[in-house]
Design a protein around this motif. Structure first.
Motif, PDB file in Angstrom:
ATOM      1  N   VAL A 168       0.823  -1.204   0.000  1.00 43.47           N
ATOM      2  CA  VAL A 168       0.000   0.000   0.000  1.00 43.47           C
ATOM      3  C   VAL A 168       0.859   1.256   0.000  1.00 43.47           C
ATOM      4  CG1 VAL A 168      -1.657   1.351   1.355  1.00 43.47           C
ATOM      5  CG2 VAL A 168      -1.967  -1.122   1.100  1.00 43.47           C
ATOM      6  N   GLU A 169       1.906   1.251   0.812  1.00 43.82           N
ATOM      7  CA  GLU A 169       2.727   2.453   0.953  1.00 43.82           C
ATOM      8  C   GLU A 169       3.534   2.779  -0.297  1.00 43.82           C
ATOM      9  OE1 GLU A 169       4.917  -0.987   3.062  1.00 43.82           O
ATOM     10  OE2 GLU A 169       2.856  -0.252   2.806  1.00 43.82           O
ATOM     11  N   HIS A 170       3.648   1.835  -1.208  1.00 46.53           N
ATOM     12  CA  HIS A 170       4.408   2.062  -2.439  1.00 46.53           C
ATOM     13  C   HIS A 170       3.514   2.391  -3.630  1.00 46.53           C
ATOM     14  CE1 HIS A 170       7.894  -0.557  -0.679  1.00 46.53           C
ATOM     15  NE2 HIS A 170       7.837   0.653  -0.153  1.00 46.53           N
ATOM     16  N   SER A 171       2.219   2.410  -3.404  1.00 51.19           N
ATOM     17  CA  SER A 171       1.283   2.672  -4.490  1.00 51.19           C
ATOM     18  C   SER A 171       0.858   4.135  -4.465  1.00 51.19           C
ATOM     19  CB  SER A 171       0.051   1.774  -4.345  1.00 51.19           C
ATOM     20  OG  SER A 171      -0.806   1.908  -5.455  1.00 51.19           O
ATOM     21  N   PRO A 172       0.818   4.800  -5.616  1.00 53.12           N
ATOM     22  CA  PRO A 172       0.420   6.213  -5.632  1.00 53.12           C
ATOM     23  C   PRO A 172      -1.054   6.379  -5.293  1.00 53.12           C
ATOM     24  CG  PRO A 172       0.594   5.367  -7.872  1.00 53.12           C
ATOM     25  CD  PRO A 172       1.122   4.292  -6.969  1.00 53.12           C
ATOM     26  N   GLY A 173      -1.383   7.558  -4.781  1.00 53.38           N
ATOM     27  CA  GLY A 173      -2.784   7.855  -4.522  1.00 53.38           C
ATOM     28  C   GLY A 173      -3.135   7.922  -3.048  1.00 53.38           C
ATOM     29  N   PHE A 174      -4.422   8.021  -2.772  1.00 50.63           N
ATOM     30  CA  PHE A 174      -4.965   8.171  -1.423  1.00 50.63           C
ATOM     31  C   PHE A 174      -4.825   6.848  -0.682  1.00 50.63           C
ATOM     32  CE2 PHE A 174      -8.955   8.784   1.286  1.00 50.63           C
ATOM     33  CZ  PHE A 174      -8.358   9.696   2.143  1.00 50.63           C
TER      34      PHE A 174
END
Length: 288
Positions: free
Chosen positions: A265-271
């Motif tokens: 999750v922390e490496h994925s762009p966005g909210f």
């Protein structure tokens, strides 16, 4: 007379289902009022912590509550307004009690994204200058810094169109997608790289949810979005749901769900809460 019954029934259904897809527009929205005397900095810190952890319904609802307080205390806070809109999307896709609540959450998201755009005085003047003004009438006044609001509005609007409207209402309100298309064209010009090239996935979704869509014709933008940003959970989720699932390609859908599950999750762009919810849904769907 017997032959008339199906025709009369169809006419009745169309009359009942006729109407328009509507919501309270953000440019007409009255500012929230922050109730109670709380330390605003502490509220912001708490909201940031929730943003990094929220996934259950109570957590998401609490995040909405804190962001609403921030927006009430700072009506011109663009980032908080956009995040509040995004939080309503998270609730809509992850924790709706029923389709009615889901539609209500998405309408709130749309209104808040419009409110964020309306913080630009040129946008506000342009949309109010047109009778029954729409985002497409004023989006050209915005610069690239408003991409978060435009992207969030486009996503919320299409989710509302696809998930909350009846098939009859989709036919009679297809102009909603035309409005979105103008916003996405603006994004392609002003902020094509924003949030992992999400505009490409949103363009794919806009084509996929139209009546008579063909899988071959709508796949290019989805594929381009995933290729441009393979770590984007949102791009993968939109492709898995609105391309592969809509057109019955279960093998490819599972491949994208697995890809989402394997991302951090922390490496994925966005909210972050949206990514966390997407991953949770992918994990549940992949098991079945």
């Amino acid at each position: 007379m017997k032959g008339l019954k199906p025709v009369l029934l169809l006419i009745g259904v169309m009359l009942v289902g006729s109407g328009c897809a509507s919501w309270s527009h953000g440019w007409d929205m009255k500012p929230y009022k922050a109730s109670g005397k709380r330390d605003l900095d502490e509220v912001k810190e708490y909201a940031e912590r929730l943003e990094q952890a929220a996934v259950t319904r109570p957590q998401v609802q609490n995040l909405i509550k804190q962001l609403k307080y921030i927006v009430g205390a700072e009506p011109d806070n663009f980032d908080a307004t956009v995040k509040l809109s995004q939080a309503w999307i998270v609730k809509a896709i992850g924790h709706p009690r029923d389709t009615g609540e889901q539609g209500d959450s998405l309408r709130r998201a749309i209104t808040l994204a419009e409110r964020a755009m309306s913080l630009n005085p040129d946008f506000l003047a342009a949309v109010r200058a047109v009778p029954k003004g729409k985002v497409s009438d004023a989006v050209s006044t915005l610069d690239a810094s408003y991409a978060p609001a435009v992207a969030t509005w486009s996503l919320a609007t299409m989710l509302y169109f696809e998930e909350s409207l009846s098939e009859v209402l989709k036919i009679t309100n297809s102009e909603v997608l035309d409005d979105v298309q103008v916003a996405l064209s603006w994004m392609e010009e002003k902020a094509p790289d924003y949030n992992g090239h999400v505009v490409l996935a949103l363009k794919g979704m806009a084509a996929a949810v139209r009546s008579g869509a063909d899988m071959v014709c709508v796949s290019a933008n989805f594929d381009a979005a995933v290729q441009a940003s393979p770590d984007s959970m949102l791009n993968l989720w939109l492709r898995s749901k609105y391309l592969y699932r809509n057109f019955g390609d279960k093998v490819s859908e599972r491949t994208d769900l697995k890809a989402i599950r394997d991302l951090k999750v922390e490496h994925s762009p966005g909210f972050t809460p949206l990514n966390r919810m997407i991953r949770l849904m992918a994990e549940k769907k992949y098991k079945h």
